[in-house]
Design a protein around this motif. Structure first.
Motif, PDB file in Angstrom:
ATOM      1  N   TRP A 147       0.834  -1.203   0.000  1.00  0.00           N
ATOM      2  CA  TRP A 147       0.000   0.000   0.000  1.00  0.00           C
ATOM      3  C   TRP A 147       0.869   1.254   0.000  1.00  0.00           C
ATOM      4  CZ3 TRP A 147      -0.218   4.036   3.479  1.00  0.00           C
ATOM      5  CH2 TRP A 147      -1.215   4.980   3.218  1.00  0.00           C
ATOM      6  N   GLN A 148       1.880   1.294   0.867  1.00  0.00           N
ATOM      7  CA  GLN A 148       2.746   2.464   0.949  1.00  0.00           C
ATOM      8  C   GLN A 148       3.521   2.683  -0.346  1.00  0.00           C
ATOM      9  OE1 GLN A 148       5.307   2.388   4.351  1.00  0.00           O
ATOM     10  NE2 GLN A 148       6.132   4.432   3.995  1.00  0.00           N
ATOM     11  N   TRP A 149       3.977   1.605  -0.937  1.00  0.00           N
ATOM     12  CA  TRP A 149       4.720   1.672  -2.199  1.00  0.00           C
ATOM     13  C   TRP A 149       3.858   2.241  -3.313  1.00  0.00           C
ATOM     14  CZ3 TRP A 149       3.770  -2.119  -6.264  1.00  0.00           C
ATOM     15  CH2 TRP A 149       4.671  -2.064  -7.335  1.00  0.00           C
ATOM     16  N   SER A 150       2.622   1.749  -3.422  1.00  0.00           N
ATOM     17  CA  SER A 150       1.728   2.210  -4.484  1.00  0.00           C
ATOM     18  C   SER A 150       1.292   3.653  -4.286  1.00  0.00           C
ATOM     19  CB  SER A 150       0.491   1.307  -4.560  1.00  0.00           C
ATOM     20  OG  SER A 150      -0.285   1.418  -3.373  1.00  0.00           O
ATOM     21  N   THR A 151       1.320   4.132  -3.043  1.00  0.00           N
ATOM     22  CA  THR A 151       0.839   5.479  -2.744  1.00  0.00           C
ATOM     23  C   THR A 151       1.931   6.531  -2.833  1.00  0.00           C
ATOM     24  OG1 THR A 151      -0.828   4.540  -1.255  1.00  0.00           O
ATOM     25  CG2 THR A 151      -0.358   6.882  -1.017  1.00  0.00           C
ATOM     26  N   PHE A 152       3.125   6.196  -2.364  1.00  0.00           N
ATOM     27  CA  PHE A 152       4.163   7.220  -2.209  1.00  0.00           C
ATOM     28  C   PHE A 152       5.377   7.040  -3.109  1.00  0.00           C
ATOM     29  CE2 PHE A 152       2.054   6.933   1.995  1.00  0.00           C
ATOM     30  CZ  PHE A 152       1.553   8.217   2.057  1.00  0.00           C
ATOM     31  N   MET A 153       5.539   5.888  -3.715  1.00  0.00           N
ATOM     32  CA  MET A 153       6.753   5.644  -4.490  1.00  0.00           C
ATOM     33  C   MET A 153       6.525   5.887  -5.983  1.00  0.00           C
ATOM     34  SD  MET A 153       8.869   4.860  -2.113  1.00  0.00           S
ATOM     35  CE  MET A 153      10.286   4.154  -2.962  1.00  0.00           C
ATOM     36  N   ASN A 154       7.568   6.322  -6.641  1.00  0.00           N
ATOM     37  CA  ASN A 154       7.529   6.536  -8.086  1.00  0.00           C
ATOM     38  C   ASN A 154       8.956   6.431  -8.628  1.00  0.00           C
ATOM     39  OD1 ASN A 154       6.343   7.196 -10.599  1.00  0.00           O
ATOM     40  ND2 ASN A 154       6.967   9.340 -10.362  1.00  0.00           N
ATOM     41  N   PRO A 155       9.176   5.575  -9.645  1.00  0.00           N
ATOM     42  CA  PRO A 155       8.208   4.721 -10.351  1.00  0.00           C
ATOM     43  C   PRO A 155       7.879   3.465  -9.548  1.00  0.00           C
ATOM     44  CG  PRO A 155      10.398   4.353 -11.211  1.00  0.00           C
ATOM     45  CD  PRO A 155      10.530   5.460 -10.212  1.00  0.00           C
ATOM     46  N   LEU A 156       6.809   2.816  -9.933  1.00  0.00           N
ATOM     47  CA  LEU A 156       6.393   1.583  -9.261  1.00  0.00           C
ATOM     48  C   LEU A 156       7.099   0.401  -9.912  1.00  0.00           C
ATOM     49  CD1 LEU A 156       2.556   2.216  -8.812  1.00  0.00           C
ATOM     50  CD2 LEU A 156       4.423   2.650  -7.210  1.00  0.00           C
ATOM     51  N   THR A 157       8.251   0.093  -9.376  1.00  0.00           N
ATOM     52  CA  THR A 157       9.059  -1.013  -9.890  1.00  0.00           C
ATOM     53  C   THR A 157       9.432  -1.924  -8.733  1.00  0.00           C
ATOM     54  OG1 THR A 157      11.150   0.189  -9.583  1.00  0.00           O
ATOM     55  CG2 THR A 157      10.006   0.472 -11.692  1.00  0.00           C
ATOM     56  N   PHE A 158       9.912  -3.111  -9.079  1.00  0.00           N
ATOM     57  CA  PHE A 158      10.352  -4.036  -8.043  1.00  0.00           C
ATOM     58  C   PHE A 158      11.479  -3.425  -7.229  1.00  0.00           C
ATOM     59  CE2 PHE A 158      13.259  -7.366  -6.604  1.00  0.00           C
ATOM     60  CZ  PHE A 158      12.407  -8.121  -5.812  1.00  0.00           C
ATOM     61  N   LYS A 159      12.351  -2.650  -7.878  1.00  0.00           N
ATOM     62  CA  LYS A 159      13.478  -2.041  -7.172  1.00  0.00           C
ATOM     63  C   LYS A 159      13.003  -1.075  -6.089  1.00  0.00           C
ATOM     64  CE  LYS A 159      17.672   0.712  -7.873  1.00  0.00           C
ATOM     65  NZ  LYS A 159      18.535   1.391  -8.870  1.00  0.00           N
ATOM     66  N   THR A 160      12.019  -0.215  -6.418  1.00  0.00           N
ATOM     67  CA  THR A 160      11.537   0.742  -5.421  1.00  0.00           C
ATOM     68  C   THR A 160      10.814   0.035  -4.277  1.00  0.00           C
ATOM     69  OG1 THR A 160       9.509   1.122  -6.727  1.00  0.00           O
ATOM     70  CG2 THR A 160      11.363   2.626  -7.078  1.00  0.00           C
ATOM     71  N   TYR A 161      10.090  -1.054  -4.611  1.00  0.00           N
ATOM     72  CA  TYR A 161       9.442  -1.818  -3.542  1.00  0.00           C
ATOM     73  C   TYR A 161      10.489  -2.461  -2.642  1.00  0.00           C
ATOM     74  CZ  TYR A 161       6.920  -5.416  -1.031  1.00  0.00           C
ATOM     75  OH  TYR A 161       6.422  -6.202  -0.040  1.00  0.00           O
ATOM     76  N   PHE A 162      11.524  -3.021  -3.252  1.00  0.00           N
ATOM     77  CA  PHE A 162      12.579  -3.679  -2.479  1.00  0.00           C
ATOM     78  C   PHE A 162      13.277  -2.677  -1.566  1.00  0.00           C
ATOM     79  CE2 PHE A 162      17.039  -5.036  -2.026  1.00  0.00           C
ATOM     80  CZ  PHE A 162      16.829  -6.244  -1.368  1.00  0.00           C
ATOM     81  N   LEU A 163      13.559  -1.484  -2.058  1.00  0.00           N
ATOM     82  CA  LEU A 163      14.200  -0.458  -1.247  1.00  0.00           C
ATOM     83  C   LEU A 163      13.300  -0.044  -0.087  1.00  0.00           C
ATOM     84  CD1 LEU A 163      15.795   1.778  -4.034  1.00  0.00           C
ATOM     85  CD2 LEU A 163      16.973   0.196  -2.482  1.00  0.00           C
ATOM     86  N   LEU A 164      11.995   0.047  -0.349  1.00  0.00           N
ATOM     87  CA  LEU A 164      11.049   0.381   0.718  1.00  0.00           C
ATOM     88  C   LEU A 164      11.016  -0.722   1.766  1.00  0.00           C
ATOM     89  CD1 LEU A 164       8.819   2.291   1.786  1.00  0.00           C
ATOM     90  CD2 LEU A 164       7.188   0.984   0.420  1.00  0.00           C
ATOM     91  N   TRP A 165      11.018  -1.965   1.306  1.00  0.00           N
ATOM     92  CA  TRP A 165      11.004  -3.103   2.239  1.00  0.00           C
ATOM     93  C   TRP A 165      12.279  -3.133   3.077  1.00  0.00           C
ATOM     94  CZ3 TRP A 165      14.197  -7.493   2.499  1.00  0.00           C
ATOM     95  CH2 TRP A 165      13.750  -8.498   3.374  1.00  0.00           C
TER      96      TRP A 165
END
Length: 209
Positions: A147-165
């Motif tokens: 949810w946080q990734w889809s709301t606040f991150m750009n671009p929505l890629t596996f890399k940005t999700y991984f960094l958030l995690w």
């Protein structure tokens, strides 16, 4: 999709998912007065524990293990409703927001997972539940990161999700350790208490004999 408001979409998905699950479980079999009272009491206890510790000890909450054990003892429906109501109630103190439906979904699944363990491993005890609680500390964080990734991150890629995690890994570890600690210390006695009340609920009184 350029310009898509993924935060809004994910919030709506969370609301729709939790609404469908609650409606489906409620219609599957009517709740009796005893089940409703158990859900109300346990949800209030869990919400109180989460609200009290939510400000100072956000990631060390003595509640997730109780939701899991509730599902383990009372079944998936009661476990789901107790779990789903916990963040809904406690967020009136911790703060409501578009994250609430996803929290409800995650906590509801914690209760369902306890019931699943009971079905798949009838002889399972507190050690198994403690291990599951530990993993839920990480799984809860991973799901909420979506949810946080889809709301606040750009671009929505596996890399940005991984960094958030990765950024939240230490907090997830604290939550997992807290879940393990509370379940290991209080789980066995909690199972005994809830089983006692579960037996009381199953008592049937014969009339006109």
């Amino acid at each position: 999709m350029m310009g898509a408001n993924w935060g809004l979409y994910m919030t709506l998905i969370g609301i729709l998912s939790i609404a469908l699950l609650m409606f489906g479980m409620e219609k599957k079999k009517d709740f009796n007065a005893r089940q409703v009272s158990v859900i109300a009491v346990l949800a209030a206890l869990c919400a109180a524990g989460r609200a009290v510790t939510g400000v100072a000890l956000l990631f060390l909450q003595p509640t997730m293990f109780l939701v899991e054990i509730t599902g383990f003892v009372f079944g998936s429906r009661v476990g789901f409703f107790v779990g789903a109501m916990t963040p809904l109630i406690s967020n009136f103190f911790n703060g409501q927001g578009p994250w609430t439906p996803w929290q409800m979904l995650c906590w509801g699944m914690v209760g369902v997972s306890g019931a699943t363990v009971k079905v798949l491993f009838p002889g399972a005890g507190n050690k198994t539940l403690a291990v599951l609680c530990f993993f839920w500390g990480y799984l809860y964080g991973a799901v909420m990161d979506i949810w946080q990734w889809s709301t606040f991150m750009n671009p929505l890629t596996f890399k940005t999700y991984f960094l958030l995690w990765v950024a939240g890994f230490s907090f997830d570890s604290m939550r997992a350790a807290g879940n393990l600690l509370f379940c290991a210390a209080l789980g066995s006695q909690t199972i005994k208490i809830l089983r006692y009340f579960h037996k009381k609920m199953d008592v049937q009184y014969l009339e006109n004999l």
